[in-house]
Design a protein around this motif. Sequence first.
Motif, PDB file in Angstrom:
ATOM      1  N   GLY A  16       0.817  -1.213   0.000  1.00  0.00           N
ATOM      2  CA  GLY A  16       0.000   0.000   0.000  1.00  0.00           C
ATOM      3  C   GLY A  16       0.844   1.254   0.000  1.00  0.00           C
ATOM      4  O   GLY A  16       0.554   2.227  -0.690  1.00  0.00           O
ATOM      5  N   ILE A  17       1.923   1.249   0.772  1.00  0.00           N
ATOM      6  CA  ILE A  17       2.833   2.395   0.790  1.00  0.00           C
ATOM      7  C   ILE A  17       3.517   2.545  -0.555  1.00  0.00           C
ATOM      8  O   ILE A  17       3.665   3.662  -1.072  1.00  0.00           O
ATOM      9  CB  ILE A  17       3.849   2.248   1.939  1.00  0.00           C
ATOM     10  N   ALA A  18       3.916   1.433  -1.164  1.00  0.00           N
ATOM     11  CA  ALA A  18       4.504   1.482  -2.506  1.00  0.00           C
ATOM     12  C   ALA A  18       3.494   2.034  -3.504  1.00  0.00           C
ATOM     13  O   ALA A  18       3.853   2.789  -4.409  1.00  0.00           O
ATOM     14  CB  ALA A  18       4.970   0.092  -2.932  1.00  0.00           C
ATOM     15  N   PHE A  19       2.223   1.669  -3.326  1.00  0.00           N
ATOM     16  CA  PHE A  19       1.171   2.200  -4.194  1.00  0.00           C
ATOM     17  C   PHE A  19       1.098   3.715  -4.081  1.00  0.00           C
ATOM     18  O   PHE A  19       1.027   4.424  -5.081  1.00  0.00           O
ATOM     19  CB  PHE A  19      -0.176   1.568  -3.823  1.00  0.00           C
ATOM     20  N   TYR A  20       1.120   4.218  -2.853  1.00  0.00           N
ATOM     21  CA  TYR A  20       1.021   5.666  -2.655  1.00  0.00           C
ATOM     22  C   TYR A  20       2.188   6.412  -3.285  1.00  0.00           C
ATOM     23  O   TYR A  20       2.009   7.443  -3.912  1.00  0.00           O
ATOM     24  CB  TYR A  20       0.974   6.008  -1.169  1.00  0.00           C
ATOM     25  N   TYR A  21       3.374   5.917  -3.117  1.00  0.00           N
ATOM     26  CA  TYR A  21       4.556   6.660  -3.565  1.00  0.00           C
ATOM     27  C   TYR A  21       4.959   6.388  -5.003  1.00  0.00           C
ATOM     28  O   TYR A  21       5.540   7.241  -5.649  1.00  0.00           O
ATOM     29  CB  TYR A  21       5.743   6.377  -2.634  1.00  0.00           C
ATOM     30  N   TRP A  22       4.692   5.192  -5.501  1.00  0.00           N
ATOM     31  CA  TRP A  22       5.211   4.829  -6.813  1.00  0.00           C
ATOM     32  C   TRP A  22       4.135   4.829  -7.891  1.00  0.00           C
ATOM     33  O   TRP A  22       4.327   5.366  -8.973  1.00  0.00           O
ATOM     34  CB  TRP A  22       5.867   3.453  -6.731  1.00  0.00           C
ATOM     35  N   ILE A  23       2.984   4.267  -7.594  1.00  0.00           N
ATOM     36  CA  ILE A  23       1.967   4.062  -8.626  1.00  0.00           C
ATOM     37  C   ILE A  23       1.014   5.236  -8.743  1.00  0.00           C
ATOM     38  O   ILE A  23       0.657   5.645  -9.841  1.00  0.00           O
ATOM     39  CB  ILE A  23       1.192   2.759  -8.330  1.00  0.00           C
ATOM     40  N   LEU A  24       0.601   5.809  -7.639  1.00  0.00           N
ATOM     41  CA  LEU A  24      -0.422   6.848  -7.648  1.00  0.00           C
ATOM     42  C   LEU A  24       0.079   8.081  -8.390  1.00  0.00           C
ATOM     43  O   LEU A  24       1.081   8.675  -8.045  1.00  0.00           O
ATOM     44  CB  LEU A  24      -0.797   7.216  -6.211  1.00  0.00           C
ATOM     45  N   GLY A  25      -0.615   8.436  -9.436  1.00  0.00           N
ATOM     46  CA  GLY A  25      -0.292   9.647 -10.175  1.00  0.00           C
ATOM     47  C   GLY A  25       0.730   9.478 -11.282  1.00  0.00           C
ATOM     48  O   GLY A  25       0.937  10.387 -12.069  1.00  0.00           O
ATOM     49  N   ILE A  76      -8.875   1.914   2.655  1.00  0.00           N
ATOM     50  CA  ILE A  76      -8.546   3.172   1.983  1.00  0.00           C
ATOM     51  C   ILE A  76      -7.693   2.918   0.740  1.00  0.00           C
ATOM     52  O   ILE A  76      -7.933   3.500  -0.317  1.00  0.00           O
ATOM     53  CB  ILE A  76      -7.830   4.132   2.956  1.00  0.00           C
ATOM     54  N   THR A  77      -6.715   2.041   0.865  1.00  0.00           N
ATOM     55  CA  THR A  77      -5.859   1.726  -0.276  1.00  0.00           C
ATOM     56  C   THR A  77      -6.663   1.089  -1.398  1.00  0.00           C
ATOM     57  O   THR A  77      -6.481   1.415  -2.566  1.00  0.00           O
ATOM     58  CB  THR A  77      -4.721   0.784   0.154  1.00  0.00           C
ATOM     59  N   THR A  78      -7.572   0.194  -1.052  1.00  0.00           N
ATOM     60  CA  THR A  78      -8.407  -0.449  -2.063  1.00  0.00           C
ATOM     61  C   THR A  78      -9.287   0.578  -2.770  1.00  0.00           C
ATOM     62  O   THR A  78      -9.426   0.542  -3.999  1.00  0.00           O
ATOM     63  CB  THR A  78      -9.275  -1.546  -1.432  1.00  0.00           C
ATOM     64  N   ALA A  79      -9.874   1.490  -2.014  1.00  0.00           N
ATOM     65  CA  ALA A  79     -10.711   2.530  -2.624  1.00  0.00           C
ATOM     66  C   ALA A  79      -9.889   3.409  -3.564  1.00  0.00           C
ATOM     67  O   ALA A  79     -10.331   3.723  -4.681  1.00  0.00           O
ATOM     68  CB  ALA A  79     -11.360   3.376  -1.538  1.00  0.00           C
ATOM     69  N   LEU A  80      -8.690   3.799  -3.158  1.00  0.00           N
ATOM     70  CA  LEU A  80      -7.838   4.615  -4.029  1.00  0.00           C
ATOM     71  C   LEU A  80      -7.395   3.845  -5.269  1.00  0.00           C
ATOM     72  O   LEU A  80      -7.298   4.419  -6.360  1.00  0.00           O
ATOM     73  CB  LEU A  80      -6.628   5.121  -3.259  1.00  0.00           C
ATOM     74  N   GLU A  81      -7.134   2.559  -5.113  1.00  0.00           N
ATOM     75  CA  GLU A  81      -6.754   1.751  -6.276  1.00  0.00           C
ATOM     76  C   GLU A  81      -7.910   1.652  -7.263  1.00  0.00           C
ATOM     77  O   GLU A  81      -7.710   1.729  -8.479  1.00  0.00           O
ATOM     78  CB  GLU A  81      -6.318   0.356  -5.827  1.00  0.00           C
TER      79      GLU A  81
END
Length: 87
Positions: A16-25, A76-81
């Motif tokens: 989830g942290i990798a998702f926030y920093y690497w994938i999101l945006g 929260i991570t699932t909703a953002l994904e």
Amino acid sequence: MIRKTDLFSGVIILLGIAFYYWILGSYFPGKKIVLSALIILNGIGLMVHIKYFDSYKKGTYVTFMGYLATLGFVLITTALELLEIFK
């Protein structure tokens, strides 16, 4: 002693942290495939958390609060994904 569910929760949080920093945006080829895999993994994590709810509830207060925090982070991570995949 670390339980397997705790270890699995740690892996989900790290992803989830990798998702926030690497994938999101950011954009890269295969982004939707990676997001789909993360959504599936989060779904499995939610099912595991729901299955072991009683064991966490019977544990200490700190363990139960950690369980709820992990569960909230996964939701929260699932909703953002999902939002990222359908944008």
